[in-house]
Enzyme design. Structure first.
Site, PDB file in Angstrom:
ATOM      1  N   ILE A  11      76.054 118.642  -9.393  1.00  0.00           N
ATOM      2  CA  ILE A  11      75.373 118.073  -8.214  1.00  0.00           C
ATOM      3  C   ILE A  11      73.898 117.825  -8.540  1.00  0.00           C
ATOM      4  CG2 ILE A  11      74.879 118.385  -5.761  1.00  0.00           C
ATOM      5  CD1 ILE A  11      77.392 120.264  -5.723  1.00  0.00           C
ATOM      6  N   ASN A  31      69.043 126.368 -17.971  1.00  0.00           N
ATOM      7  CA  ASN A  31      69.287 127.216 -19.147  1.00  0.00           C
ATOM      8  C   ASN A  31      70.445 126.698 -20.003  1.00  0.00           C
ATOM      9  OD1 ASN A  31      71.572 127.949 -17.751  1.00  0.00           O
ATOM     10  ND2 ASN A  31      70.983 130.076 -17.425  1.00  0.00           N
ATOM     11  N   TYR A 145      79.786 135.209  -4.106  1.00  0.00           N
ATOM     12  CA  TYR A 145      79.101 133.917  -4.260  1.00  0.00           C
ATOM     13  C   TYR A 145      78.474 133.488  -2.928  1.00  0.00           C
ATOM     14  CZ  TYR A 145      78.544 128.876  -4.334  1.00  0.00           C
ATOM     15  OH  TYR A 145      78.034 127.612  -4.181  1.00  0.00           O
ATOM     16  N   LEU A 194      89.896 121.324  -7.391  1.00  0.00           N
ATOM     17  CA  LEU A 194      91.146 120.598  -7.132  1.00  0.00           C
ATOM     18  C   LEU A 194      91.228 119.229  -7.819  1.00  0.00           C
ATOM     19  CD1 LEU A 194      93.833 120.366  -5.593  1.00  0.00           C
ATOM     20  CD2 LEU A 194      92.547 119.365  -3.704  1.00  0.00           C
ATOM     21  N   ARG A 225      90.571 120.862   3.259  1.00  0.00           N
ATOM     22  CA  ARG A 225      89.150 120.896   2.915  1.00  0.00           C
ATOM     23  C   ARG A 225      88.521 119.541   3.228  1.00  0.00           C
ATOM     24  NH1 ARG A 225      90.410 125.289   2.653  1.00  0.00           N
ATOM     25  NH2 ARG A 225      90.160 126.881   1.050  1.00  0.00           N
TER      26      ARG A 225
HETATM   27  N1  UDP Z   1      93.473 124.110  -5.408  1.00  0.00           N
HETATM   28  C1  UDP Z   1      94.763 123.996  -5.911  1.00  0.00           C
HETATM   29  N2  UDP Z   1      94.929 123.843  -7.271  1.00  0.00           N
HETATM   30  C2  UDP Z   1      93.882 123.791  -8.152  1.00  0.00           C
HETATM   31  C3  UDP Z   1      92.567 123.915  -7.623  1.00  0.00           C
HETATM   32  C4  UDP Z   1      92.400 124.077  -6.267  1.00  0.00           C
HETATM   33  O1  UDP Z   1      95.742 124.029  -5.159  1.00  0.00           O
HETATM   34  O2  UDP Z   1      94.110 123.664  -9.362  1.00  0.00           O
HETATM   35  C5  UDP Z   1      93.264 124.249  -3.951  1.00  0.00           C
HETATM   36  C6  UDP Z   1      92.500 125.505  -3.546  1.00  0.00           C
HETATM   37  O3  UDP Z   1      93.399 126.573  -3.313  1.00  0.00           O
HETATM   38  C7  UDP Z   1      91.811 125.036  -2.261  1.00  0.00           C
HETATM   39  C8  UDP Z   1      91.549 123.553  -2.505  1.00  0.00           C
HETATM   40  O4  UDP Z   1      92.447 123.169  -3.558  1.00  0.00           O
HETATM   41  O5  UDP Z   1      92.680 125.161  -1.163  1.00  0.00           O
HETATM   42  C9  UDP Z   1      90.128 123.257  -2.943  1.00  0.00           C
HETATM   43  O6  UDP Z   1      89.790 124.137  -4.005  1.00  0.00           O
HETATM   44  P1  UDP Z   1      88.480 123.949  -4.891  1.00  0.00           P
HETATM   45  O7  UDP Z   1      88.500 125.033  -5.922  1.00  0.00           O
HETATM   46  O8  UDP Z   1      88.402 122.556  -5.367  1.00  0.00           O
HETATM   47  O9  UDP Z   1      87.284 124.165  -3.868  1.00  0.00           O
HETATM   48  P2  UDP Z   1      86.951 125.380  -2.857  1.00  0.00           P
HETATM   49  O10 UDP Z   1      87.478 124.945  -1.522  1.00  0.00           O
HETATM   50  O11 UDP Z   1      87.579 126.625  -3.368  1.00  0.00           O
HETATM   51  O12 UDP Z   1      85.463 125.427  -2.882  1.00  0.00           O
END
Ligand code: UDP
Length: 327
Positions: A11, A31, A145, A194, A225
């Site tokens: 970002i 870094n 986090y 994702l 999401r």
């Molecule tokens: N997700 C998934 N498979 C993956 C990565 C993520 O099913 O390989 C799902 C994850 O459980 C969440 C959504 O996709 O419901 C978004 O996940 P991401 O890690 O992209 O972002 P987050 O919402 O955790 O910040």
């Protein structure tokens, strides 16, 4: 001049590009632990970039920058940002994210720099009490986090009251896509997100995409999401910067599209955009994933005149081009 911490990352680099395209001279402090020197080199081709490799955990390194350059605003992206890792290694997260930010703020106060734009997250809200989530929603993070980001938000509030240090806090929802010209993109050595994971499975026939849980209480059983395009997000930083200069007051904005999409919907849209059938398997739920998260972003639209214009298809198209380039 503008100091951008963490601009070798996803970002931060897209925001840096936005500032360069608007004629700003920038200083990047990074870094290179999770960011990439190639990203910095690409940015240097686009405008005036001073790069300093350094770590926020080192007070002297930060002070030196403020001593060397006349900085008026800081955009602060540098942080560890993997939820699962933060659960296993909280010390790493508190030290880098919180102490690193305290060091940065210390240098700002020492050199009388009173403007900061801070990257926060919807992870500060925790399990939603209502939807869409607006800026007044209670903040109860469910992982370290999110806790580190919320702690910094509280520090910024106290520093405004005590030292008149003005901050714009931007709480991002899920960020997607890359630069329309594919100069830079999302590049994590440990990829957890994702859309890149789906696209990696399309680019490398060896990696298989997994859906984490399909029995959530949503229409198709997968998590929902809000996927906001990274260029729209970069633009919001630019508008926040102008707002801060003009209004000289602290404020907080959610940045999302206000539209929730399920993991299955995103997977189907990827297949459509790529015109390709992809393999998928259902895996167990990831700990701490809320079923639904999407933003109320009216405040950013009204106050900052933010107008996100990219569709999810735009994000997937550019992210796919970037994945092919990465390979
Ligand atoms: N997700 C998934 N498979 C993956 C990565 C993520 O099913 O390989 C799902 C994850 O459980 C969440 C959504 O996709 O419901 C978004 O996940 P991401 O890690 O992209 O972002 P987050 O919402 O955790 O910040």
């Amino acid at each position: 001049m503008i100091l951008i911490t963490g601009a070798a990352g996803y970002i931060g680099s897209h925001t840096a590009l936005k500032f360069l395209e608007n004629g700003h001279e920038i200083i990047i402090f990074d870094n290179l632990e999770t960011g990439h020197i190639e990203t910095i080199k690409t940015l240097q081709k686009e405008g005036s970039v001073h790069f300093i490799k350094g770590d926020l955990r080192n007070q002297e390194e930060i002070n030196n920058i403020f001593a060397q350059y006349k900085i008026d605003t800081v955009l602060h992206f540098a942080a560890y940002a993997i939820v699962e890792e933060s659960v296993k290694e909280p010390e790493k997260y508190y030290t880098n994210n919180v102490i690193g930010t305290l060091n940065l703020l210390k240098a700002m106060l020492k050199y009388n720099v009173k403007n900061i734009i801070f990257s926060s997250t919807c992870a500060t809200y925790g399990e939603p009490k209502y939807l869409p989530i607006d800026e007044t929603h209670p903040q109860n993070p469910v992982n370290p986090y999110g806790q580190t980001k919320l702690t910094i938000e509280k520090i910024l509030k106290d520093y405004d009251r005590a030292y008149n240090l003005k901050s714009i806090i931007l709480r991002y929802f899920n960020v997607a896509g890359c630069d329309d010209k594919i100069r830079i993109g999302e590049w994590h050595i440990k990829e957890t997100h994702l859309i890149p994971n789906i696209l990696k499975s399309a680019v490398n026939n060896t990696s298989k995409f997994k859906i984490y849980g399909n029995d959530y209480k949503t229409q198709d059983g997968t998590c929902i999401r809000d996927y906001v395009n990274v260029n729209d997000l970069a633009n919001a930083h630019f508008l926040a910067f102008e707002y801060l200069k003009k209004e000289n007051k602290s404020d907080i904005f959610n940045l999302g599209t206000e539209k929730g999409q399920s993991v299955k919907e995103i997977f189907d849209t990827c297949q459509k955009v790529l015109n390709k059938s992809l393999n998928v398997e259902i895996a167990k739920k990831r700990e701490g994933d809320p079923a639904r998260l999407y933003a109320d972003s009216k405040k950013a639209k009204l106050t900052l005149k933010w107008n996100p214009s990219h569709t999810i298809e735009d994000s997937i198209k550019t992210a796919y081009e970037w994945e092919k380039k990465l390979k």
